[in-house]
Design an enzyme around this catalytic site. Structure first.
Site: not given
Ligand code: NDP
Length: 266
Positions: A66, A87, A129
């Site tokens: 993305k 997206n 994220g």
């Molecule tokens: P990114 O990889 O860009 O970001 C991940 C985020 O999750 C970061 O802020 C990270 O924190 C945090 N994180 C990961 N593991 C943990 C944990 N164990 N505890 C706390 N925080 C954690 O992912 P995306 O933003 O692209 O996606 C996030 C979620 O949203 C995914 O599950 C994705 O499938 C879902 N999604 C769903 C959509 C839908 O249409 N339903 C559309 C888009 C996304 P840190 O910065 O500290 O690493």
């Protein structure tokens, strides 16, 4: 000629987008086909170019491309500029138009499907994220009372808080706070983990929303134990963001409820 579209990702085989867009096309009688394209991790731009040469009209973009889609778009919609993530791509002559429909998808699901009024609510958004970044402005446009962002890496939450004029907190700083809407935009559910939320975070009649879909998550379990009134996964958001992309491409807004129900039963 049948118009061609696809979702580009890596991995992509699990994507429900082809099924969703096939339902939309059937329902609105659009002559189009929608596939799934696996792009090499190191060569997303070449995949986009290939689709353009083959006459595709547009594409959805999913993990992990993305951000790269945002970089290669020649023109960006305001919400893609805000999100710094794309997206939805539309190919028009030499132009690559980039948009981000994730935020609209979330808001349409919360307001339209779950019938939850966002105005004046206190929102906690977990994660910083791409997904979190894309939903902040669309949520803010609904005029909530407050948006607080919490993230494991505080630096990223602070950057978003500054950019969007919202409040950033660490998870431990949330102790004693109560929210009407708690949104899990982290990828913790993918790993079966729960962000370190304190107890007592849900206000009366609160909505707990996990963007992950397809299974019960530790966050949804926690919300149930903590007495959240409504608990939702991200399936509705998925279908609604697809509907918004479909509207961009075809100028027709498909009916989403039946598609959400059909996917739930799969
Ligand atoms: P990114 O990889 O860009 O970001 C991940 C985020 O999750 C970061 O802020 C990270 O924190 C945090 N994180 C990961 N593991 C943990 C944990 N164990 N505890 C706390 N925080 C954690 O992912 P995306 O933003 O692209 O996606 C996030 C979620 O949203 C995914 O599950 C994705 O499938 C879902 N999604 C769903 C959509 C839908 O249409 N339903 C559309 C888009 C996304 P840190 O910065 O500290 O690493």
């Amino acid at each position: 000629m049948t118009d061609l579209y696809a979702v580009i990702g890596n991995p992509v085989a699990h994507s429900k987008s082809p099924q969703i867009h096939a339902e939309f096309a059937k329902q609105t009688k659009q002559d189009m086909a929608y596939g799934a394209i696996l792009a090499p991790l190191e060569d997303f731009p070449a995949t986009v170019e290939k689709l353009r040469r083959e006459g595709y009209r547009g594409a959805n973009v999913t993990v992990p491309f993305k951000r790269e889609a945002w970089r290669i778009a020649s023109d960006l919609a305001a919400r893609a500029l805000d999100a710094e993530s794309v997206n939805t791509l539309s190919f028009e002559n030499e132009k690559i138009l980039g948009d981000n429909t994730d935020g609209a998808g979330l808001v349409n699901d919360i307001v339209g499907n779950l019938r939850f009024d966002i105005r004046n609510t206190r929102i906690l958004l977990m994660g910083a994220g791409g997904a979190a970044r894309g939903v902040i402005m669309p949520l803010a446009e609904q005029r909530p009372g407050q948006i607080v962002i919490a993230n494991r890496t505080m630096e990223k939450a602070l950057q978003l808080a500054e950019k969007f004029s919202i409040t950033a907190k660490t998870y431990s700083d949330l102790a004693g706070d109560r929210f009407d809407i708690v949104i899990n935009a982290t990828s913790s559910s993918l790993k079966g983990e729960l962000p370190p939320l304190p107890s007592g975070i849900f206000a009366d009649n609160a909505l707990a929303y996990d963007m992950m879909y397809g299974k019960q998550t530790p966050f949804m379990e926690f919300a149930r134990e903590q007495g959240a009134s409504e608990i939702a996964d991200g399936l509705g958001m998925l279908v609604e963001q697809a509907a918004e992309s479909f509207f961009i491409w075809r100028g027709v807004r498909p009916e989403t409820k039946a598609v959400i129900e059909k996917l739930k039963s799969c």
